[in-house]
Design a protein around this motif. Sequence first.
Motif, PDB file in Angstrom:
ATOM      1  N   LEU A   4      44.183  24.811  72.098  1.00  0.00           N
ATOM      2  CA  LEU A   4      43.713  24.157  73.314  1.00  0.00           C
ATOM      3  C   LEU A   4      42.888  25.181  74.080  1.00  0.00           C
ATOM      4  N   PHE A   5      41.572  25.014  74.043  1.00  0.00           N
ATOM      5  CA  PHE A   5      40.666  26.001  74.620  1.00  0.00           C
ATOM      6  C   PHE A   5      40.400  25.709  76.096  1.00  0.00           C
ATOM      7  N   GLY A   6      40.185  26.765  76.853  1.00  0.00           N
ATOM      8  CA  GLY A   6      39.777  26.635  78.244  1.00  0.00           C
ATOM      9  C   GLY A   6      40.933  26.552  79.206  1.00  0.00           C
ATOM     10  N   GLY A   7      41.767  25.517  79.051  1.00  0.00           N
ATOM     11  CA  GLY A   7      42.864  25.317  79.988  1.00  0.00           C
ATOM     12  C   GLY A   7      44.234  25.570  79.430  1.00  0.00           C
ATOM     13  N   GLY A   8      44.339  25.773  78.116  1.00  0.00           N
ATOM     14  CA  GLY A   8      45.628  26.045  77.504  1.00  0.00           C
ATOM     15  C   GLY A   8      46.645  24.953  77.760  1.00  0.00           C
ATOM     16  N   ALA A   9      47.863  25.357  78.088  1.00  0.00           N
ATOM     17  CA  ALA A   9      48.954  24.405  78.279  1.00  0.00           C
ATOM     18  C   ALA A   9      48.677  23.417  79.411  1.00  0.00           C
ATOM     19  N   ARG A  49      52.696  12.992  76.699  1.00  0.00           N
ATOM     20  CA  ARG A  49      51.564  13.610  77.377  1.00  0.00           C
ATOM     21  C   ARG A  49      50.257  13.364  76.620  1.00  0.00           C
ATOM     22  N   ALA A  50      49.161  13.531  77.322  1.00  0.00           N
ATOM     23  CA  ALA A  50      47.829  13.379  76.742  1.00  0.00           C
ATOM     24  C   ALA A  50      47.074  14.694  76.907  1.00  0.00           C
ATOM     25  N   LEU A  51      45.963  14.818  76.199  1.00  0.00           N
ATOM     26  CA  LEU A  51      45.108  16.001  76.296  1.00  0.00           C
ATOM     27  C   LEU A  51      43.960  15.719  77.259  1.00  0.00           C
ATOM     28  N   GLN A  52      43.824  16.567  78.272  1.00  0.00           N
ATOM     29  CA  GLN A  52      42.691  16.464  79.195  1.00  0.00           C
ATOM     30  C   GLN A  52      41.588  17.414  78.739  1.00  0.00           C
ATOM     31  N   THR A  53      40.382  16.887  78.531  1.00  0.00           N
ATOM     32  CA  THR A  53      39.218  17.724  78.241  1.00  0.00           C
ATOM     33  C   THR A  53      38.233  17.564  79.391  1.00  0.00           C
ATOM     34  N   ARG A  54      37.427  18.610  79.618  1.00  0.00           N
ATOM     35  CA  ARG A  54      36.520  18.553  80.760  1.00  0.00           C
ATOM     36  C   ARG A  54      35.529  19.701  80.725  1.00  0.00           C
ATOM     37  N   GLN A  55      34.484  19.549  81.526  1.00  0.00           N
ATOM     38  CA  GLN A  55      33.533  20.631  81.751  1.00  0.00           C
ATOM     39  C   GLN A  55      33.923  21.338  83.040  1.00  0.00           C
ATOM     40  N   VAL A  56      33.996  22.658  83.017  1.00  0.00           N
ATOM     41  CA  VAL A  56      34.476  23.418  84.168  1.00  0.00           C
ATOM     42  C   VAL A  56      33.345  23.834  85.091  1.00  0.00           C
ATOM     43  N   ASN A  57      32.295  24.438  84.533  1.00  0.00           N
ATOM     44  CA  ASN A  57      31.171  24.930  85.340  1.00  0.00           C
ATOM     45  C   ASN A  57      29.860  24.345  84.815  1.00  0.00           C
ATOM     46  N   PRO A  58      29.444  23.189  85.337  1.00  0.00           N
ATOM     47  CA  PRO A  58      28.247  22.511  84.832  1.00  0.00           C
ATOM     48  C   PRO A  58      26.960  23.316  84.971  1.00  0.00           C
ATOM     49  N   THR A  59      26.914  24.255  85.919  1.00  0.00           N
ATOM     50  CA  THR A  59      25.676  24.993  86.159  1.00  0.00           C
ATOM     51  C   THR A  59      25.605  26.314  85.404  1.00  0.00           C
ATOM     52  N   GLU A  60      26.652  26.644  84.632  1.00  0.00           N
ATOM     53  CA  GLU A  60      26.677  27.929  83.941  1.00  0.00           C
ATOM     54  C   GLU A  60      26.751  27.742  82.431  1.00  0.00           C
ATOM     55  N   ALA A  61      25.952  28.513  81.709  1.00  0.00           N
ATOM     56  CA  ALA A  61      25.975  28.483  80.244  1.00  0.00           C
ATOM     57  C   ALA A  61      27.132  29.359  79.771  1.00  0.00           C
ATOM     58  N   GLY A  62      28.312  28.769  79.722  1.00  0.00           N
ATOM     59  CA  GLY A  62      29.487  29.543  79.343  1.00  0.00           C
ATOM     60  C   GLY A  62      30.275  28.876  78.237  1.00  0.00           C
ATOM     61  N   ASN A  63      31.497  29.359  78.029  1.00  0.00           N
ATOM     62  CA  ASN A  63      32.370  28.835  76.978  1.00  0.00           C
ATOM     63  C   ASN A  63      33.738  28.457  77.554  1.00  0.00           C
ATOM     64  N   ASP A  64      33.738  27.958  78.788  1.00  0.00           N
ATOM     65  CA  ASP A  64      35.000  27.681  79.458  1.00  0.00           C
ATOM     66  C   ASP A  64      35.354  26.192  79.517  1.00  0.00           C
ATOM     67  N   ILE A 120      37.619  18.491  69.003  1.00  0.00           N
ATOM     68  CA  ILE A 120      38.129  17.446  69.887  1.00  0.00           C
ATOM     69  C   ILE A 120      37.601  17.694  71.295  1.00  0.00           C
ATOM     70  N   GLY A 121      36.919  16.708  71.860  1.00  0.00           N
ATOM     71  CA  GLY A 121      36.437  16.813  73.234  1.00  0.00           C
ATOM     72  C   GLY A 121      35.203  17.659  73.413  1.00  0.00           C
ATOM     73  N   GLY A 122      34.488  17.934  72.332  1.00  0.00           N
ATOM     74  CA  GLY A 122      33.276  18.742  72.391  1.00  0.00           C
ATOM     75  C   GLY A 122      33.091  19.518  71.105  1.00  0.00           C
ATOM     76  N   SER A 123      31.952  20.170  70.972  1.00  0.00           N
ATOM     77  CA  SER A 123      31.647  20.923  69.752  1.00  0.00           C
ATOM     78  C   SER A 123      32.029  22.396  69.889  1.00  0.00           C
ATOM     79  N   PHE A 124      31.885  23.120  68.781  1.00  0.00           N
ATOM     80  CA  PHE A 124      32.136  24.549  68.664  1.00  0.00           C
ATOM     81  C   PHE A 124      33.577  24.906  69.061  1.00  0.00           C
ATOM     82  N   PRO A 125      34.533  24.453  68.237  1.00  0.00           N
ATOM     83  CA  PRO A 125      35.945  24.729  68.527  1.00  0.00           C
ATOM     84  C   PRO A 125      36.338  26.192  68.398  1.00  0.00           C
ATOM     85  N   GLN A 126      35.407  27.046  67.972  1.00  0.00           N
ATOM     86  CA  GLN A 126      35.682  28.486  67.971  1.00  0.00           C
ATOM     87  C   GLN A 126      35.414  29.094  69.349  1.00  0.00           C
ATOM     88  N   GLY A 127      34.939  28.277  70.295  1.00  0.00           N
ATOM     89  CA  GLY A 127      34.746  28.740  71.661  1.00  0.00           C
ATOM     90  C   GLY A 127      33.551  29.626  71.877  1.00  0.00           C
TER      91      GLY A 127
END
Length: 320
Positions: free
Chosen positions: A75-80, A94-109, A276-283
Amino acid sequence: MLISGRAVITTAVLLVVALATGVAAPPAQGRGRQHRDVHPSLRPDLVAFYDFDHPVRGTPARERDQGRSGTTIDLFGGGAAMRVPDRAYPGSGRALQTRQVNPTEAGNDDWKAGLYSPTGVSSLRAFNAAAGMTVMGWVKMTGENPRPNSNTANPDDRFNAIGLAGVLTGDSDGHAVRALLELIDVNGELRLVALGRRLDGGNSQTYAASADWRTLLPVGEWVFLAATFDFTNGSLALYRNGDPIDGFYTRADDPWLVAGPGEHRTTATDPRGIKIGGSFPQGTREQNPCECRLDSLMFLDAVVPARDVGRQYRYVTGRR
């Protein structure tokens, strides 16, 4: 636990016979064969299954597979914190929440899940030289989609796709897929699609839903989706809440090269992972994030017939 000598001898004989005849030993009986939320008709073909109620002990940012493969995902970005109390259907947890954290930054979070190996994931070998595959699970849009494109300088630019769940090819960089449920731009309009690729490095085929994706996936509503991929004849299908979805193929030619003679299967390589919830699961890159929740994601090594897709939906919703 004591093991009888007869059991040991029987096991040894089976192994010797398997080696001598070239026939594989019987597969291990994975959790998916008994899982209470999986219809019995699906259990034999259930390679991987994630209900997000089974964190790895001592490592809550990882999720245990409830299918037969035992393929643990990250589970990348937010972990547990990505596991949220939200029931897709009666009895789920429980369910898995996926999301974009910083829309204005080219990051991997961005929050997403999956796994990646540049040498292939051996536990997913059931999708090596596969004749067919199915991806299914529950999806709930929780915000605005598609998300702003964090990889460009234009603040008005948005990603042209919304990643849901899929299996990577054997040569994938973390984006290319063998079988995928997602939403993507088709001729200038975002559509729910089943997108598949039979050959590593080859062309993909897409089956797109005719209906408006916002009608199929309203914000705040849990929806059961399924996509099937028949690599023997080049056909795909989509389902919503157990019913087939009308749609169309985006290519009228033969992108999977199945028109010729012979047996048609995927390339004989182990997939490089699951996304799941986006590409590049290697982060390594943010791509096609989904502002959504996902639950009970199933990856099967067979083309599930329409009647069994409906059975699975009714099985967990009580609409028998």
